[in-house]
Design an enzyme around this catalytic site. Sequence first.
Site, PDB file in Angstrom:
ATOM      1  N   GLU A   1      -0.574  -9.503  -1.656  1.00 22.24           N
ATOM      2  CA  GLU A   1      -2.427  -9.104  -1.653  1.00 22.24           C
ATOM      3  C   GLU A   1      -2.686  -9.477  -2.425  1.00 22.24           C
ATOM      4  OE1 GLU A   1      -3.005  -6.789   2.252  1.00 22.24           O
ATOM      5  OE2 GLU A   1      -3.970  -7.738   2.693  1.00 22.24           O
TER       6      GLU A   1
ATOM      7  N   GLY B 244       0.581  -4.970   0.333  1.00 22.79           N
ATOM      8  CA  GLY B 244      -0.347  -4.907  -0.036  1.00 22.79           C
ATOM      9  C   GLY B 244      -0.672  -5.604  -1.944  1.00 22.79           C
TER      10      GLY B 244
ATOM     11  N   ALA C 279       0.906  -1.236   0.037  1.00 23.06           N
ATOM     12  CA  ALA C 279      -0.100  -0.375  -0.087  1.00 23.06           C
ATOM     13  C   ALA C 279       0.434   1.173   0.154  1.00 23.06           C
ATOM     14  CB  ALA C 279      -0.770  -0.008   0.691  1.00 23.06           C
TER      15      ALA C 279
ATOM     16  N   GLU D 116       3.998  -5.430   6.955  1.00 23.96           N
ATOM     17  CA  GLU D 116       2.782  -5.232   7.721  1.00 23.96           C
ATOM     18  C   GLU D 116       3.173  -4.966   9.917  1.00 23.96           C
ATOM     19  OE1 GLU D 116       1.750  -7.124   5.414  1.00 23.96           O
ATOM     20  OE2 GLU D 116       0.615  -6.044   4.258  1.00 23.96           O
TER      21      GLU D 116
HETATM   22  N1  COA Z   1       4.849   3.135   0.416  1.00 21.03           N
HETATM   23  C1  COA Z   1       5.059   4.352  -0.002  1.00 21.03           C
HETATM   24  N2  COA Z   1       6.135   4.917   0.040  1.00 21.03           N
HETATM   25  C2  COA Z   1       7.093   3.447  -0.335  1.00 21.03           C
HETATM   26  C3  COA Z   1       6.548   2.485  -0.025  1.00 21.03           C
HETATM   27  C4  COA Z   1       5.522   2.231   0.054  1.00 21.03           C
HETATM   28  N3  COA Z   1       4.756   1.254   0.432  1.00 21.03           N
HETATM   29  N4  COA Z   1       7.517   1.549   0.491  1.00 21.03           N
HETATM   30  C5  COA Z   1       8.995   2.183  -0.475  1.00 21.03           C
HETATM   31  N5  COA Z   1       8.336   3.177  -0.250  1.00 21.03           N
HETATM   32  C6  COA Z   1       9.286   5.091  -1.025  1.00 21.03           C
HETATM   33  C7  COA Z   1      10.691   5.500   0.374  1.00 21.03           C
HETATM   34  O1  COA Z   1       9.834   5.595   1.145  1.00 21.03           O
HETATM   35  C8  COA Z   1      11.676   5.561  -0.828  1.00 21.03           C
HETATM   36  O2  COA Z   1      11.136   7.258  -0.913  1.00 21.03           O
HETATM   37  P1  COA Z   1      12.259   8.171  -1.483  1.00 21.03           P
HETATM   38  O3  COA Z   1      13.303   8.089  -2.433  1.00 21.03           O
HETATM   39  O4  COA Z   1      11.719   9.191  -0.894  1.00 21.03           O
HETATM   40  O5  COA Z   1      12.748   8.426  -0.222  1.00 21.03           O
HETATM   41  C9  COA Z   1      11.661   4.379  -2.405  1.00 21.03           C
HETATM   42  O6  COA Z   1      10.292   4.504  -2.055  1.00 21.03           O
HETATM   43  C10 COA Z   1      12.223   3.872  -2.471  1.00 21.03           C
HETATM   44  O7  COA Z   1      12.533   3.014  -1.062  1.00 21.03           O
HETATM   45  P2  COA Z   1      13.312   2.131  -0.421  1.00 21.03           P
HETATM   46  O8  COA Z   1      13.533   1.683   1.128  1.00 21.03           O
HETATM   47  O9  COA Z   1      15.146   3.230  -0.060  1.00 21.03           O
HETATM   48  O10 COA Z   1      14.092   1.257  -1.169  1.00 21.03           O
HETATM   49  P3  COA Z   1      14.822  -0.616  -1.411  1.00 21.03           P
HETATM   50  O11 COA Z   1      15.129  -0.455  -2.204  1.00 21.03           O
HETATM   51  O12 COA Z   1      15.840  -0.147  -0.852  1.00 21.03           O
HETATM   52  O13 COA Z   1      13.729  -1.046  -0.305  1.00 21.03           O
HETATM   53  C11 COA Z   1      11.712  -1.917  -0.102  1.00 21.03           C
HETATM   54  C12 COA Z   1      12.462  -1.598  -1.489  1.00 21.03           C
HETATM   55  C13 COA Z   1      10.055  -1.979  -1.125  1.00 21.03           C
HETATM   56  C14 COA Z   1      11.768  -3.293  -0.129  1.00 21.03           C
HETATM   57  C15 COA Z   1      11.844  -0.907   0.760  1.00 21.03           C
HETATM   58  O14 COA Z   1      11.062   0.121   0.489  1.00 21.03           O
HETATM   59  C16 COA Z   1      10.146  -1.408   1.635  1.00 21.03           C
HETATM   60  O15 COA Z   1      10.838  -2.605   2.235  1.00 21.03           O
HETATM   61  N6  COA Z   1       8.565  -1.209   1.846  1.00 21.03           N
HETATM   62  C17 COA Z   1       7.462  -0.902   2.672  1.00 21.03           C
HETATM   63  C18 COA Z   1       7.317  -2.203   2.215  1.00 21.03           C
HETATM   64  C19 COA Z   1       5.943  -2.681   3.063  1.00 21.03           C
HETATM   65  O16 COA Z   1       5.964  -1.923   4.517  1.00 21.03           O
HETATM   66  N7  COA Z   1       5.084  -2.702   2.730  1.00 21.03           N
HETATM   67  C20 COA Z   1       3.349  -2.881   3.531  1.00 21.03           C
HETATM   68  C21 COA Z   1       3.039  -1.682   3.016  1.00 21.03           C
HETATM   69  S1  COA Z   1       1.604  -1.277   4.803  1.00 21.03           S
END
Ligand code: COA
Length: 652
Positions: free
Chosen positions: A105, A102, A63, A125
Amino acid sequence: MTQPVTISTQGGIATVTIDNPPVNALSQAVRQGLADAVPQTEADADVRAVVLLCAGRTFIAGADVREFGQTPQKPHLPDVIDMIEGATKPWIAALHGTALGGGLEVALGCRFRLADPSARLGLPEVNLGLIPGAGGTVRLPRLVGASAALEMIAGGKMVSADKALAMGLVDRIVDGDLTQAALEFAKAEALDKVATPLMARDVAQPDSDKWEAQKAAIAKRARGQNSPLAAITALENALALPADQALAKERELFFQLKDDPQSLALRHIFFAERSAGKMPCLKGVKPRPFDEIGVIGGGTMGAGIVAACLLAGLRVVMLERDDDSLGAGQERVQITLAQSHKRGLIDADTLMRMQGNFSGATDYAALGNADLVIEAVFEDMAVKKDVFTRLDVATRPDAVLATNTSYLDIAEIAGAVADPSRVLGLHFFSPAYIMKLLEIVHPPKVADDVLATGFALAKRLGKIAVPAGVCDGFIGNRIMSAYRRECDYMLEDGALPQDVDAAMRDFGFAMGIFAMQDMAGLDIAWAMRKRQAATRPADMRYVDIPDQLCEMGRFGRKTGAGWYDYSSDPKGAPDPLVEGIITKASADKGITRQPLSADEIMGRIIAVMQSEGRKILDEGIAQSPEAIDVVMVNGYGFPRWRGGPMFMAGME
Ligand code: COA
């Protein structure tokens, strides 16, 4: 604005592509695009199956966390997934990068899931104080079993494509072109295979003893965090209720958690970790290239840094003062690498390659080729300056020179080098190959590209980098010294070490400050206090209880006693002798001891963290309150779900 979801149809297969950089998060526009794609592909008589894939580096990573603070906008994700699952034409998810939250999901709403070999899947999450809110807790157990689902949801960890295949979470791992393979699968197999929608499947009851044990272990690990417990409740619902009722309960729980202060705190830390390392002055600055790293010192810290660099694929030369010390240092590194192999983190070929990347020397001339050298020798200014004087001669003039000092003035250390602009601080935390935090300390004369190289190294090592200015202890150790002093005051005022430690554990720290000192050893701080004695303000309150312990040879666990006695209990038992020293110290100063409650103890600790944090901000040592929180959470065991001391200050 370009559409984040597009559809193309060829040979009877529709391809629905999500393109919403950077991580294809499920923003309102993406959800709308998917919701529109279902009736469109259903209505198109040419379409027989639908492939769902993502452009860029990853499948949907979840999400859009940034939307969590706002009123939810339609279409809601559970409804979109319901539509996909209910489509008469089978949807096939093609997963690459990270299919998270999400995103996974949505994939569970599809009839089939294919994955790239490097794909990782997870429901993280819980790390944001939430549980999946779009069917994850109901569909996943129907696919992989309740126990595996609970582990994934309550643990929040990603699984590899291989593991996902073994669990039955994906149908196939695809070598070669993922899109092509998904299209072929759609044409040749998807129509013939029966794949009952997950919501329509039954869920098997797990073995009840194992299930109870699993839940108990998760509750214990949670240490005060609500979301893992909510995950258990959701999975219990999935086992006990019809799927649609369990889904409604999941949604209720999700919304409750979204407004929980713990989730606000965890979301704060998530974004803080991503913003704390960005320095505006470095925008567009290119780091110097690095491939060969020199590390001076093979002790616990030096060997840990070497291991971290090798595990990141770098070449490393370890320098020690003589053959014996070098041998011992190399042995430490080999043990760490072997453990990584044993735990399945690296395969045998990678282990051999890493060993081949590692060499040792006792002559500084061996560092002539190094791009970056990190010093991790004894914490003493004269010793450090001697190292840097030698490095000045031995290294290339463009090599970056870093000190791992935790307290000393890096500007003074840099003075030992003809060109101080190539010197910075890289403050690792022990064990350096595990701890995520790296304080990047910038002395006044450091060049921008040298600083940028520090951040590039942090990224390569998978660390969370936080810039810090030069002062005694930088961000983390300075705050720790301040609250440790406060804890010593509390001993004189009426608390005992076990009272303070219990209050900290109840608050969510893994360990209290006194037990931690016993583990780290009391002698290093003692040496520092002796060094600082001459400059200590005469009117400053000074507690000499730890000095008395050290004078008795009680240096902590390594001597069998410190704040606690380890002779009969390996975890440490309260010691009447220590209590005697403490009560006498109070009496000697004429202090009437008053018992302190856990709330009072934590109130004083947090207040000191916050006031020292404010000073650090005023002096420009930390860039932002977020940076302080990131340091305390990742380097000092501050409970993540409380967001950090500065976040708590904003909530008061
Ligand atoms: N929603 C909004 N923004 C998100 C996001 C999300 N779910 N996941 C990542 N981003 C943004 C980060 O804030 C970052 O933004 P920035 O460049 O402005 O700082 C950008 O995406 C890249 O993320 P980053 O974590 O720096 O890249 P990465 O390649 O090291 O890791 C992920 C990528 C997806 C593994 C990691 O961002 C992550 O674990 N995200 C959360 C996933 C999550 O919890 N999803 C469930 C949500 S309920």
